[in-house]
Design an enzyme around this catalytic site. Structure first.
Site, PDB file in Angstrom:
ATOM      1  N   HIS A  42       0.718  -1.223   0.025  1.00  0.00           N
ATOM      2  CA  HIS A  42       0.110  -0.013   0.099  1.00  0.00           C
ATOM      3  C   HIS A  42       0.934   1.244   0.009  1.00  0.00           C
ATOM      4  O   HIS A  42       0.512   2.263  -0.581  1.00  0.00           O
ATOM      5  CB  HIS A  42      -0.948  -0.142   1.262  1.00  0.00           C
ATOM      6  CG  HIS A  42      -1.827  -1.109   1.369  1.00  0.00           C
ATOM      7  ND1 HIS A  42      -1.569  -1.939   2.538  1.00  0.00           N
ATOM      8  CD2 HIS A  42      -3.114  -1.466   0.758  1.00  0.00           C
ATOM      9  CE1 HIS A  42      -2.885  -2.773   2.454  1.00  0.00           C
ATOM     10  NE2 HIS A  42      -3.415  -2.577   1.213  1.00  0.00           N
ATOM     11  N   GLN A 158      -8.705  -6.458 -10.987  1.00  0.00           N
ATOM     12  CA  GLN A 158      -9.583  -5.504 -10.263  1.00  0.00           C
ATOM     13  C   GLN A 158      -8.807  -4.086 -11.014  1.00  0.00           C
ATOM     14  O   GLN A 158      -9.610  -3.418 -11.567  1.00  0.00           O
ATOM     15  CB  GLN A 158      -8.989  -5.531  -9.070  1.00  0.00           C
ATOM     16  CG  GLN A 158      -9.328  -3.969  -8.250  1.00  0.00           C
ATOM     17  CD  GLN A 158      -9.137  -4.221  -6.580  1.00  0.00           C
ATOM     18  OE1 GLN A 158      -9.720  -4.727  -5.876  1.00  0.00           O
ATOM     19  NE2 GLN A 158      -7.864  -3.410  -6.240  1.00  0.00           N
ATOM     20  N   ARG A 192      -4.126 -10.133   4.026  1.00  0.00           N
ATOM     21  CA  ARG A 192      -4.798 -11.491   4.398  1.00  0.00           C
ATOM     22  C   ARG A 192      -3.510 -12.352   4.839  1.00  0.00           C
ATOM     23  O   ARG A 192      -3.670 -13.404   5.558  1.00  0.00           O
ATOM     24  CB  ARG A 192      -5.339 -12.017   3.474  1.00  0.00           C
ATOM     25  CG  ARG A 192      -6.699 -11.474   3.176  1.00  0.00           C
ATOM     26  CD  ARG A 192      -7.686 -12.158   2.148  1.00  0.00           C
ATOM     27  NE  ARG A 192      -9.010 -11.767   2.238  1.00  0.00           N
ATOM     28  CZ  ARG A 192      -9.392 -10.921   1.268  1.00  0.00           C
ATOM     29  NH1 ARG A 192      -8.888 -10.466   0.533  1.00  0.00           N
ATOM     30  NH2 ARG A 192     -10.792 -10.579   1.402  1.00  0.00           N
TER      31      ARG A 192
HETATM   32  P1  AMP Z   1      -6.474  -3.759  -0.331  1.00  0.00           P
HETATM   33  O1  AMP Z   1      -6.115  -2.897   0.924  1.00  0.00           O
HETATM   34  O2  AMP Z   1      -6.033  -5.119  -0.428  1.00  0.00           O
HETATM   35  O3  AMP Z   1      -7.754  -3.528  -1.136  1.00  0.00           O
HETATM   36  O4  AMP Z   1      -5.362  -3.098  -1.406  1.00  0.00           O
HETATM   37  C1  AMP Z   1      -5.361  -1.697  -1.860  1.00  0.00           C
HETATM   38  C2  AMP Z   1      -4.489  -1.531  -2.842  1.00  0.00           C
HETATM   39  O5  AMP Z   1      -3.307  -1.846  -2.651  1.00  0.00           O
HETATM   40  C3  AMP Z   1      -4.993  -2.157  -3.798  1.00  0.00           C
HETATM   41  O6  AMP Z   1      -4.915  -1.434  -5.392  1.00  0.00           O
HETATM   42  C4  AMP Z   1      -4.175  -3.377  -4.073  1.00  0.00           C
HETATM   43  O7  AMP Z   1      -3.856  -3.903  -5.520  1.00  0.00           O
HETATM   44  C5  AMP Z   1      -2.758  -2.840  -3.786  1.00  0.00           C
HETATM   45  N1  AMP Z   1      -1.961  -3.702  -3.266  1.00  0.00           N
HETATM   46  C6  AMP Z   1      -2.302  -4.636  -2.395  1.00  0.00           C
HETATM   47  N2  AMP Z   1      -1.212  -5.611  -2.072  1.00  0.00           N
HETATM   48  C7  AMP Z   1      -0.210  -4.735  -2.956  1.00  0.00           C
HETATM   49  C8  AMP Z   1       1.082  -5.387  -3.166  1.00  0.00           C
HETATM   50  N3  AMP Z   1       1.748  -6.336  -2.273  1.00  0.00           N
HETATM   51  N4  AMP Z   1       1.891  -4.594  -3.929  1.00  0.00           N
HETATM   52  C9  AMP Z   1       1.456  -3.476  -4.535  1.00  0.00           C
HETATM   53  N5  AMP Z   1       0.172  -3.116  -4.529  1.00  0.00           N
HETATM   54  C10 AMP Z   1      -0.651  -4.018  -3.368  1.00  0.00           C
END
Ligand code: AMP
Length: 295
Positions: A42, A158, A192
């Site tokens: 993030h 997504q 997760r």
């Molecule tokens: P989430 O909180 O899981 O909904 O993720 C929020 C944003 O962070 C989304 O655009 C995800 O694709 C991105 N994101 C989550 N994990 C990663 C990661 N390991 N590397 C890059 N972006 C990420």
């Protein structure tokens, strides 16, 4: 950093920021939408946002609309204070942390319905998931009116759908997709991952290992989609405790599965369950993947 929890406060603060920006001459706003429990993935989106905008906004909202009743909404990890601290340290200017009643004061009657792009892979296993995602992303785009929004390649389907929504529904903003941030051993960072026991954490490494093997074969010149898929599935098969939902080679634009050769590149996507935890990961193969340029 300013933290706001209501749409009214958000509107007031954005109006103020825009007025200041007008005085200063310009001012682009970037939005990083998240569900919180922030990690380095993030925060890398925040870094990229900073490079592309003057004001960086982040939203933290666990969106119930994208969870099916049997999914992990209730136990999804949350740490609002920790998130605020991390966002502040990383240079977020505006943090929007609404609660459910604030974003959905009543049951929504209109949703953004994704088309065929959402029917495969995650969409097939999680019916309704992407309608929930696109609806909340559309709401956030309307509320914050960013010039640029940043998403992670980690959630490739997504990101592809958000791009399609922005183009097809004429949202006036750029979508930037940032490469996946990984732990040193290869595991893609994810909120997760906290669910994984020590043993499961070890087993989960098979996902990135399978993707790396396919990437290696591609770099060595393999272009047969079936062969590349087999290489990945073989690797996954070596870890029978991991239950695979799909391992696919798909077209980068349409996400339709590729058969035959894939000279122009492909998205390699995997989803699997490790214990009770569902994990996804992917790599993108392009004609340049891994090429070493010599001068
Ligand atoms: P989430 O909180 O899981 O909904 O993720 C929020 C944003 O962070 C989304 O655009 C995800 O694709 C991105 N994101 C989550 N994990 C990663 C990661 N390991 N590397 C890059 N972006 C990420």
């Amino acid at each position: 950093m300013l933290t706001v929890t209501t749409r009214a406060e958000l509107r007031a603060e954005l109006a103020r920021a825009r007025a200041d920006a007008a005085v200063l001459g310009g001012g682009r706003l970037a939005l990083v939408p998240t569900m919180g429990y922030l990690h380095e993935g993030h925060l890398t989106l925040v870094d990229e946002a900073r490079r592309r905008a003057d004001v960086v906004a982040m939203s933290v909202f666990v969106n119930p609309l994208q969870f099916a009743p049997q999914e992990d909404l209730a136990r999804y990890p949350r740490d609002p204070d920790g998130d605020a601290e991390k966002a502040r340290e990383r240079g977020v200017d505006l943090l929007f942390m609404p609660d459910v009643a604030e974003l959905y004061p009543h049951e929504p009657r209109v949703l953004v319905t994704p088309g065929a792009l959402a029917e495969r892979w995650e969409g097939a296993i999680r019916p309704g998931h992407f309608a929930g995602v696109l609806t909340v992303v559309a709401k956030l785009f309307h509320l914050l009116q960013p010039d640029v929004a940043l998403f992670g390649q980690k959630d490739l389907q997504q990101a592809t759908l958000v791009r399609a929504m922005v183009r097809d529904l004429d949202f006036p903003l750029d979508v930037v997709v940032v490469p996946t941030v990984r732990e040193p051993d290869g595991l893609a960072m994810s909120s997760r991952n906290v669910y994984l026991s020590r043993e499961e954490r070890g087993q989960a490494l098979v996902l990135s290992r399978a993707l790396r093997r396919v990437e290696h074969a591609w770099r060595m010149g393999e272009r047969q989609a079936d062969t590349l898929r087999e290489i990945g599935r073989d690797e996954l098969g070596a870890q029978p405790q991991v239950s695979v939902d799909y391992f696919s080679l798909a077209d980068l634009e349409t996400l339709e599965p590729i058969f035959g050769t894939c000279d122009h590149g492909a998205a390699v996507m995997v989803a699997a369950r490790v214990g009770r935890t569902r994990l996804i990961d992917n790599v993108i193969l392009t004609p340049n993947t891994g090429h070493v340029t010599r001068s």
